[in-house]
Motif scaffolding. Structure first.
Motif, mmCIF file in Angstrom:
data_model
loop_
_atom_site.group_PDB
_atom_site.id
_atom_site.type_symbol
_atom_site.label_atom_id
_atom_site.label_comp_id
_atom_site.label_asym_id
_atom_site.label_seq_id
_atom_site.Cartn_x
_atom_site.Cartn_y
_atom_site.Cartn_z
ATOM 1 N N GLY A 210 0.823 -1.202 0.000
ATOM 2 C CA GLY A 210 0.000 0.000 0.000
ATOM 3 C C GLY A 210 0.854 1.247 0.000
ATOM 4 N N GLY A 211 0.242 2.357 -0.383
ATOM 5 C CA GLY A 211 0.981 3.612 -0.458
ATOM 6 C C GLY A 211 0.292 4.770 0.232
ATOM 7 N N GLY A 212 -0.721 4.477 1.054
ATOM 8 C CA GLY A 212 -1.459 5.531 1.733
ATOM 9 C C GLY A 212 -1.110 5.635 3.203
ATOM 10 N N ARG A 233 3.073 0.581 -5.368
ATOM 11 C CA ARG A 233 3.194 0.603 -6.828
ATOM 12 C C ARG A 233 3.740 1.927 -7.342
ATOM 13 N N GLN A 234 3.444 3.006 -6.592
ATOM 14 C CA GLN A 234 3.888 4.342 -6.988
ATOM 15 C C GLN A 234 4.787 4.929 -5.908
ATOM 16 N N PRO A 235 5.598 5.914 -6.252
ATOM 17 C CA PRO A 235 6.389 6.593 -5.215
ATOM 18 C C PRO A 235 5.464 7.213 -4.171
ATOM 19 N N LEU A 236 5.892 7.190 -2.910
ATOM 20 C CA LEU A 236 5.075 7.777 -1.852
ATOM 21 C C LEU A 236 4.954 9.284 -2.054
ATOM 22 N N GLU A 237 3.721 9.784 -1.871
ATOM 23 C CA GLU A 237 3.469 11.217 -1.959
ATOM 24 C C GLU A 237 2.848 11.678 -0.648
ATOM 25 N N THR A 279 -1.968 8.906 -0.227
ATOM 26 C CA THR A 279 -0.982 9.906 0.194
ATOM 27 C C THR A 279 -0.673 9.727 1.671
ATOM 28 N N VAL A 280 0.502 10.192 2.062
ATOM 29 C CA VAL A 280 0.993 10.038 3.426
ATOM 30 C C VAL A 280 1.137 11.419 4.059
ATOM 31 N N PRO A 281 0.554 11.648 5.246
ATOM 32 C CA PRO A 281 0.739 12.948 5.906
ATOM 33 C C PRO A 281 2.203 13.155 6.277
ATOM 34 N N ARG A 300 10.057 0.165 -0.893
ATOM 35 C CA ARG A 300 10.299 -0.263 -2.270
ATOM 36 C C ARG A 300 9.122 0.111 -3.147
ATOM 37 N N GLN A 301 9.429 0.325 -4.410
ATOM 38 C CA GLN A 301 8.391 0.545 -5.411
ATOM 39 C C GLN A 301 8.329 -0.684 -6.294
#
Length: 427
Positions: A210-212, A233-237, A279-281, A300-301
């Protein structure tokens, strides 16, 4: 009207026929953040009294589902600010913290107001529930369906019987359904954080998918005592909030969302684009970086294409042919859509409710009443994820509970006033 603290009992089903059902003014379906907050608002802002209100939820107590989810992922603080809580006074949680010497549990946020720690939020929520005796309104059972009544009311059918009511509010969240990637659905060692995942189980190596914010919080917590890989799957934002702050303003919602046809693809797309999904705070972003530098966390991505169970380990094969073999895999991949939840499908069929793109409920923008296909008036109102198309991107969150309650309480109060009007005498 009587003001006892005990709501009417729910009648059962005897010998294949339904006993005479108790009649109330409002049934709230769901005892989470939205249902609990609405219960208090309905008591404060409408003509309803305690005998006329029931909160139906299958859990042992109000907010149980929220508590479990928060603690499963190791949540330390809320993402929303200290003015968003279960009380009706925006500054009540701040006053509660100050009155109990817990101001240090109001956490700083970059370029944004402070937010409460989880335990402070829950203790204040318990204070609100106890102060208003909201737990006495709770009936522990599950709603199976809802029927309309000849007098214009509704019959709520539960596992324990039926309740007749003048109005009903759906505050069901995502209905307990979560999204598990197809590659992991038949693999024993692949779990979802909201499913059978037990945070008390000791492991030495975990892969989190997960990336959230939920994935990030879980990775931050688990990496305190074991080796963790956070795979996205995507870079962390990073984003501070779930959506831009202007979406808290009802005029902005009307201007940007309500000019599109109700339940339309256009509304769905506006909301999807406005939500800061995956997204990550920033405060979690900093924690992840600290854990990464300590060597306990790897970020990792990559994308999983296959998972297999190998004895007490899971082998993950990534799209670049990399293989990982952790003790377990925990997915923090969000919820399944509530719009096609079996319960929602059943209600839509039984009540002839109007739906649009991807099952989006067609709601009245001013009252949040769910319209029928034939445009008949049904006193069924919606709060939470089901109201995304009207309330906007914050609909499932705590600010959305407040925006929804503003409209729903006004609508139900109007119903109460009309029900108390004397019937004109025949001439």
């Amino acid at each position: 009207m009587p003001t006892s603290t005990d709501p009417p009992a729910i009648t059962g089903v005897a010998s294949g026929s339904i006993d005479r059902a108790p009649s109330v003014d409002c049934v709230v379906v769901g005892g989470g953040i939205h249902g609990t907050y609405l219960g208090q608002r309905l008591l404060e802002d409408t003509a309803l009294d305690r005998d006329g209100l029931v909160i139906v939820d299958p859990n042992d107590r109000l907010l149980d589902s929220f508590r479990r989810k928060a603690r499963a992922c190791g949540m330390d603080s809320l993402r929303s600010t200290y003015v968003n809580h279960l009380g009706t006074d925006p500054f009540a949680l701040e006053a509660f913290a100050e009155g109990h010497g817990r101001e240090d549990e109001l956490r700083p946020t970059v370029d944004y107001p402070d937010r409460p720690g989880l335990e402070l939020f829950l203790d204040h929520a318990d204070h609100v529930i106890e102060s208003n005796s909201l737990d006495a309104l709770h009936r522990q059972t599950a709603v199976t369906t809802i029927h309309d009544q000849p007098d214009g009311g509704l019959r709520v059918v539960t596992d324990d019987g039926v309740i007749d009511t003048r109005s009903c509010v759906l505050a069901i969240g995502h209905g307990g359904r979560y999204h598990l990637p197809e590659w992991g659905r038949s693999v024993e060692g692949v779990e979802h954080v909201w499913g059978r995942f037990d945070p008390a189980t000791d492991t030495t190596e975990t892969v989190i998918i997960g990336g959230g914010s939920t994935a990030a919080q879980l990775a931050a917590t688990r990496s305190e005592g074991e080796s963790v890989t956070l795979l996205s799957r995507q870079p962390l934002e990073w984003e501070v909030t779930e959506a831009a702050p202007q979406w808290l303003n009802w005029r902005h919602i009307e201007r940007e969302l309500h000019h599109h046809p109700p339940a339309s693809k256009a509304r769905f797309d506006v909301v999807q684009n406005a939500r800061h999904r995956a997204t990550v705070p920033p405060y979690l972003y900093d924690t992840l970086d600290t854990r990464r530098r300590s060597g306990y966390l790897q970020i990792r991505q990559g994308e999983v294409i296959q998972a297999t169970q190998e004895s007490d380990r899971v082998q993950l094969t990534l799209a670049d042919d990399t293989r990982l073999r952790p003790d377990r895999v925990v997915c923090a991949t969000g919820f399944a859509s509530v719009f096609d939840h079996p319960f929602v499908e059943r209600l839509a069929s039984t009540l002839d409710l109007n739906r649009g793109y991807r099952g989006l409920p067609r709601l009245d923008d001013q009252t949040l009443a769910w319209r029928t296909v034939s445009a008949d008036r049904v006193p069924l109102y919606v709060s939470g994820a089901l109201a995304l198309g009207t309330v906007g991107p914050y609909a499932p969150n705590i600010p959305g509970a407040r925006r929804s309650a503003d409209r729903i309480t006004a609508a139900i109060d109007s119903l109460c006033e009309r029900s108390m009007e004397p019937t004109p005498s025949a001439r």
